[in-house]
Design an enzyme around this catalytic site. Structure first.
Site, PDB file in Angstrom:
ATOM      1  NE  ARG A  54     104.402  41.800  62.862  1.00 34.18           N
ATOM      2  CZ  ARG A  54     105.116  40.973  63.639  1.00 34.18           C
ATOM      3  NH1 ARG A  54     105.868  41.446  64.613  1.00 34.18           N
ATOM      4  NH2 ARG A  54     105.079  39.672  63.455  1.00 34.18           N
ATOM      5  CB  CYS A  88     105.606  40.251  57.532  1.00 31.58           C
ATOM      6  SG  CYS A  88     104.236  40.642  58.668  1.00 31.58           S
ATOM      7  CB  THR A  90     100.208  42.050  59.065  1.00 33.34           C
ATOM      8  OG1 THR A  90      99.455  40.849  58.895  1.00 33.34           O
ATOM      9  CG2 THR A  90      99.436  43.015  59.942  1.00 33.34           C
ATOM     10  CB  THR A 132      96.687  39.033  60.317  1.00 36.48           C
ATOM     11  OG1 THR A 132      96.909  40.319  59.729  1.00 36.48           O
ATOM     12  CG2 THR A 132      97.917  38.163  60.150  1.00 36.48           C
ATOM     13  CE  LYS A 169     102.634  35.905  63.418  1.00 35.32           C
ATOM     14  NZ  LYS A 169     103.882  36.298  62.744  1.00 35.32           N
TER      15      LYS A 169
END
Lengths: 240, 240
Positions: A54, A88, A90, A132, A169
């Site tokens: 992403r 998620c 993002t 992020t 991650k």
């Protein structure tokens, strides 16, 4: 077969990352508080590692995230999902592509999280955003918060937090990563934040309410509660 | 989009119980040891609370478990699964109905777990089986173990362990449940077991290798390793 309470099936656009998806499912199960298997929410989950990066996509590089998410949404609907969630933040920059792909609703994690701030911290003036780089640069949280009258503080250098998120991650949720994430949160508080949003589903894997001196709203937790409320047709807050 | 290593998509027949499904996914993610989202196994998961009670079905009461599992298997295949796994030992009594429903393979948790005993404890004489009453009464583990020349010890009163398993399913994974489960395991060791099988995916939620004086083979762990090996086309043991 025992009679099941009527409930809607959740489709989960997952794998971003896989650990955050599992953390989300865990929260749905825990917060449902069922006493037997048959009383839980049905979740159809596509834990898909093939969703392109992403961050790269939001820099104009890499694969077609929107097309991939639209395909996953269609697959989940075909399999029986009656509504969609995507743990998620993002990826919600691409939420319109999902909405355009299927007629079933997507519970938007960003709208839900901002609504939770409004409900739980109505007197907050400045919201600290842990997210992020791609999510921050896209401005999705800032717009939603500003339209509710909240000020927003973001990390001075988003690359530091982004690096930590990639570390999480990779499976590194150790003491050093925890301390470094807490330090970023602390900087937001020092910059005036009186509430923090864990606006990336990796963050709650290393940062808890006890690690910061102001309220911490976990987007994972908010989405899990909304999933339960939507599935069982409850009012907001009834799952608490 | 980064180039993905070729791998097969796993379809997970889940929800039996939901917590055990999440525990299984967690193990797959952990054991894959990927450094970024894109290097994980794709899992399509049907975490379905509507599977009728397996214990009741095996007593000849309740709903049609076989038909429900067959329907889930077809759904997962239609969604793109290339092989199936089912993190529930008891439900494997109905494995033939799944195999008859779809052309893709089901990795059998019981066969895989017995193979792990053979590989990891070739000198074991007597295997202690921690499993549900329905699973024990169906004899699926005993037949597989006997054909490999292993003796089998089962709990003197399977209702005690069954009650503990229902407690774990209700979310009770506290100290008392842990101690009581360890006590059942200890009875099997006292009765001669020189290796134990956690042959119900709820058991590893409360019993670890450190809790017993003999090797403990977790069926969840075995299935997670087999899932990774099958997905990435590795040899048995290569995921370790």
């Amino acid at each position: 077969m025992g009679k099941l309470a009527p409930r809607k099936t959740a489709g989960v656009l997952g794998g971003m990352g896989p650990q955050a998806t599992v953390d989300f499912m865990q929260e749905v199960i825990r917060l449902t508080g069922a006493r037997r298997d048959q009383d839980h929410v049905r979740m159809l989950v596509d834990c898909n590692p093939a969703v392109p990066d992403r961050q790269a996509a939001l820099r104009g590089e890499g694969g077609d995230v929107a097309a991939c998410l639209a395909q996953m949404a269609r697959g989940l609907q075909a399999a029986g999902a009656e509504f969609l969630v995507m743990p998620c933040n993002t990826a919600h920059v691409f939420a319109d592509s999902i909405a355009a792909a299927v007629p079933i609703p997507l519970i938007n994690i960003i709208d839900a999280t901002v609504a939770a701030v409004r409900r739980e911290c109505p007197d907050a003036r400045s919201v600290g955003l842990l997210a992020t780089t791609g999510c921050i640069n896209a401005g999705v949280y800032q717009r939603a918060l500003a339209s509710d009258g909240f000020g927003v503080v973001v990390p001075a250098d988003s690359a530091v937090l982004m690096d930590l998120i990639f570390r999480i991650k990779s499976g590194d949720v150790g003491a050093e990563t925890r301390a470094a994430t807490a330090a970023v949160a602390q900087q937001l508080v020092a910059a005036g934040a009186d509430v923090l949003i864990a606006g990336c589903t990796e963050i709650p894997l290393v940062l808890g309410a006890g690690d910061v001196p102001v309220p911490l709203i976990s987007s994972t937790d908010v989405l899990a509660r909304q999933t339960i409320e939507y599935a069982f047709n409850l009012q907001p807050g009834e799952s608490s």
